[in-house]
Structure formats: structure tokens, C-alpha cells
Design an enzyme around this catalytic site. Sequence first.
Site, PDB file in Angstrom:
ATOM      1  N   HIS A 101       0.842  -1.205   0.000  1.00 46.41           N
ATOM      2  CA  HIS A 101       0.000   0.000   0.000  1.00 46.41           C
ATOM      3  C   HIS A 101       0.879   1.258   0.000  1.00 46.41           C
ATOM      4  O   HIS A 101       0.617   2.210  -0.732  1.00 46.41           O
ATOM      5  CB  HIS A 101      -0.874   0.056   1.269  1.00 46.41           C
ATOM      6  CG  HIS A 101      -1.954  -0.971   1.350  1.00 46.41           C
ATOM      7  ND1 HIS A 101      -2.088  -1.822   2.421  1.00 46.41           N
ATOM      8  CD2 HIS A 101      -2.974  -1.289   0.507  1.00 46.41           C
ATOM      9  CE1 HIS A 101      -3.148  -2.598   2.252  1.00 46.41           C
ATOM     10  NE2 HIS A 101      -3.702  -2.305   1.097  1.00 46.41           N
ATOM     11  N   LYS A 107     -16.446  -7.732   5.036  1.00 44.08           N
ATOM     12  CA  LYS A 107     -15.133  -8.226   5.435  1.00 44.08           C
ATOM     13  C   LYS A 107     -14.966  -8.080   6.931  1.00 44.08           C
ATOM     14  O   LYS A 107     -15.156  -6.990   7.467  1.00 44.08           O
ATOM     15  CB  LYS A 107     -14.024  -7.412   4.743  1.00 44.08           C
ATOM     16  CG  LYS A 107     -13.828  -7.752   3.282  1.00 44.08           C
ATOM     17  CD  LYS A 107     -12.554  -7.106   2.768  1.00 44.08           C
ATOM     18  CE  LYS A 107     -12.348  -7.411   1.291  1.00 44.08           C
ATOM     19  NZ  LYS A 107     -11.132  -6.778   0.757  1.00 44.08           N
ATOM     20  N   ARG A 115      -1.483  -5.673  -8.431  1.00 43.18           N
ATOM     21  CA  ARG A 115      -0.393  -6.617  -8.149  1.00 43.18           C
ATOM     22  C   ARG A 115      -0.321  -7.594  -9.303  1.00 43.18           C
ATOM     23  O   ARG A 115      -0.225  -7.194 -10.439  1.00 43.18           O
ATOM     24  CB  ARG A 115      -0.687  -7.348  -6.830  1.00 43.18           C
ATOM     25  CG  ARG A 115      -0.558  -6.468  -5.623  1.00 43.18           C
ATOM     26  CD  ARG A 115      -1.157  -7.089  -4.409  1.00 43.18           C
ATOM     27  NE  ARG A 115      -2.611  -7.028  -4.476  1.00 43.18           N
ATOM     28  CZ  ARG A 115      -3.428  -7.257  -3.475  1.00 43.18           C
ATOM     29  NH1 ARG A 115      -2.944  -7.599  -2.319  1.00 43.18           N
ATOM     30  NH2 ARG A 115      -4.724  -7.154  -3.617  1.00 43.18           N
ATOM     31  N   SER A 147      -2.760  -7.748   2.814  1.00 44.87           N
ATOM     32  CA  SER A 147      -3.041  -7.632   4.253  1.00 44.87           C
ATOM     33  C   SER A 147      -3.392  -9.007   4.818  1.00 44.87           C
ATOM     34  O   SER A 147      -3.014  -9.328   5.949  1.00 44.87           O
ATOM     35  CB  SER A 147      -4.205  -6.671   4.496  1.00 44.87           C
ATOM     36  OG  SER A 147      -3.910  -5.393   4.013  1.00 44.87           O
TER      37      SER A 147
END
Length: 161
Positions: free
Chosen positions: A22, A46, A94, A132
Site C-alpha cells: 500500500h 469483510k 499486483r 493484508s
Amino acid sequence: MTSAKARKAVYPGTFDPITNGHLDIIQRALKIFDEIIVLIVDNKNKKALFTLSERADLIKECCKGMNVKVETFTGLLADYMKKQNTNIVVRGLRAVSDFEYEFQMAVTNSKLNPEMETIFLMTDKRYFYLSSSIVKEIGLSGGCVKTMVPDAVEKALKKKT
Ligand code: ADP
């Protein structure tokens, strides 16, 4: 679009917690924009490890000295963007696996708010497979996450074990 609009961009995400990936995106975005608003979006789907305010404090700590503002928001990003004086959203890419989801989100968001533009920044190859979730999995099992997150996040993770 006026040039004033392009000076600021919003980088939305869950940031549970912020990682070096990040941070890499934030630093890249600051080469293009004068100010980045890191927007922690409260995603009810989430289950988060860190509270919104813990996540915000960690981002503030990790972005000290940078032109970064941290905000939290519950609701649709498209609605948040309508109230901002910028229409630019930054997202990180990514590996190829991100593409499908990110593309779907960008197309959906521009349907909800046609003014919105999403730009994608590619991360450094060191962070291609960093997320994460991986950090939490390793950190909470007592593994070393030193190369993956800033010191403050490493400490905060240790406190959660
Ligand atoms: P979200 O739940 O919105 O995907 P995340 O915090 O997981 O929230 O990610 C926020 C943004 O940061 C996304 O665009 C994601 O692709 C990007 N991102 C996450 N990890 C990395 C990384 N290692 N390198 C580059 N971008 C990343």
C-alpha cells in the site's frame, strides 16, 4: 476537468492493516498528485482485525511527513466521490489476479458515478504477492513480517496475538 481537480486523488481500500505494498502505491501516487486521501472504506462484508480508528492511526503513523490525509467512510465509494473536489481514484495492481476484480469495480463505479476516473498503479515486484491477509496470517501465527509492513504495523500485529 480543471487542473485544480487533478491535484488530489483518493486511494480507497480496507487497509487491514496497511502494508509496504500500500505504501509503495501511495508513494507512486504522490509523484503524480500533490495530495492523497487514503480512504478506509468500512466494508461490512469483510471481518476486520483492526478497528477503523486503529487502521487510521497506523496509516497516519506510516505516512508521517507525506502529503497524505486519512479518512474513513461507510457506504459507496461512488457516493463519497460526489462530495469531493476530485474525481480521481487510485488503485494498486499486483499480479494479474487483481485485474478482473479491479476492472469490475472501476466499470461499476463509473456507472454509479460517471464523473469518476480510476487509475491503476503497478506495484514494485517485491510486493506482487503481498496482501493484508497474508500479513495477518503470518503475523498472527508468530511469523516474521518485517519485510512486509512498517515497524508500527509489526508492533500492532504482535499486540493482537
Ligand atoms: P480492498 O478490500 O478495497 O481490496 P485493500 O486494502 O486490500 O482493500 O487494497 C486496497 C488497494 O491497494 C487495492 O487497489 C489493492 O489492489 C491495492 N493493494 C493491496 N496490496 C497491494 C500490494 N502489495 N501492492 C500494490 N497494491 C496493493
